[in-house]
Design a protein around this motif. Structure first.
Motif, PDB file in Angstrom:
ATOM      1  N   PRO A  50       0.638  -1.768  -0.216  1.00  0.00           N
ATOM      2  CA  PRO A  50      -0.220   0.221  -0.309  1.00  0.00           C
ATOM      3  C   PRO A  50       0.945   1.126  -0.021  1.00  0.00           C
ATOM      4  CG  PRO A  50      -0.089  -0.801   2.206  1.00  0.00           C
ATOM      5  CD  PRO A  50       0.455  -1.951   1.091  1.00  0.00           C
ATOM      6  N   HIS A  51       2.350   0.889   0.758  1.00  0.00           N
ATOM      7  CA  HIS A  51       3.291   2.556   0.490  1.00  0.00           C
ATOM      8  C   HIS A  51       4.576   2.019  -0.102  1.00  0.00           C
ATOM      9  CE1 HIS A  51      -0.694   3.936   1.788  1.00  0.00           C
ATOM     10  NE2 HIS A  51      -0.435   3.096   3.640  1.00  0.00           N
ATOM     11  N   PRO A  52       4.832   2.788  -0.942  1.00  0.00           N
ATOM     12  CA  PRO A  52       5.809   2.375  -2.090  1.00  0.00           C
ATOM     13  C   PRO A  52       7.105   3.016  -0.088  1.00  0.00           C
ATOM     14  CG  PRO A  52       5.107   4.148  -2.929  1.00  0.00           C
ATOM     15  CD  PRO A  52       3.931   3.161  -1.912  1.00  0.00           C
ATOM     16  N   TYR A  53       8.396   2.304  -0.347  1.00  0.00           N
ATOM     17  CA  TYR A  53       9.796   2.842   1.303  1.00  0.00           C
ATOM     18  C   TYR A  53      10.782   3.010   0.189  1.00  0.00           C
ATOM     19  CZ  TYR A  53      10.345  -2.078   1.890  1.00  0.00           C
ATOM     20  OH  TYR A  53      10.111  -3.458   1.921  1.00  0.00           O
ATOM     21  N   LEU A  54      11.833   3.962   1.366  1.00  0.00           N
ATOM     22  CA  LEU A  54      13.799   4.250   0.619  1.00  0.00           C
ATOM     23  C   LEU A  54      13.751   3.723   1.637  1.00  0.00           C
ATOM     24  CD1 LEU A  54      15.010   5.326  -1.899  1.00  0.00           C
ATOM     25  CD2 LEU A  54      14.195   7.153  -1.008  1.00  0.00           C
ATOM     26  N   THR A  55      15.082   3.139   1.457  1.00  0.00           N
ATOM     27  CA  THR A  55      15.644   3.102   2.766  1.00  0.00           C
ATOM     28  C   THR A  55      17.699   3.398   2.245  1.00  0.00           C
ATOM     29  OG1 THR A  55      14.986   0.990   3.648  1.00  0.00           O
ATOM     30  CG2 THR A  55      16.731   1.324   4.858  1.00  0.00           C
TER      31      THR A  55
END
Length: 135
Positions: A50-55
């Motif tokens: 549901p939500h893209p993420y970046l680390t």
């Protein structure tokens, strides 16, 4: 009886809407009155619902290396696609800079990059996407 039914339906709708808004709220998680700029190396980019993420692996103010979770708030893939993001926007090992609101909790390394065209930039200073509206 019809009035009671309408009141119950209205209250139910308000309750459901407030829960949906609360689910996607970032209030209380990030310092809305502070901005942090960070440069680091992309560790992971997950362009998923549901939500893209970046680390991002980057140093804190004391020079210690941490993995920072970068949030686009409640944005879904479709919202970021409208701004130009794709599965290939970031490459693992790539150096980028970000600006956003830092996490409130001590020991948590996170940044909210929501709204205002606050897109990460590449090493040469160019934005990773051209921009546009999420909605």
């Amino acid at each position: 009886m019809k009035i009671v039914k309408n009141i119950i339906l209205t209250l139910s709708a308000i309750f459901v809407m407030s829960q949906a808004i609360a689910h996607h709220s970032t209030r209380g998680i990030y310092h809305e009155d502070q901005e942090l700029e960070l440069t680091g190396t992309v560790k992971e980019w997950a362009f998923v619902n549901p939500h893209p993420y970046l680390t991002l692996s980057a140093e804190d103010e004391n020079g210690e290396l941490h993995d920072w979770d970068l949030s686009y708030g409640g944005a879904a893939v479709v919202h970021l696609q409208r701004q130009g993001y794709t599965t290939d926007t970031f490459k693992v090992g790539e150096v980028i800079s970000v600006k956003g609101n830092p996490a409130r909790k001590t020991g948590v390394y996170g940044i909210l990059m929501e709204g205002g065209g606050n897109h990460p930039t590449r090493e040469d200073g160019t934005p990773v996407v051209a921009g546009g509206s999420m909605f």
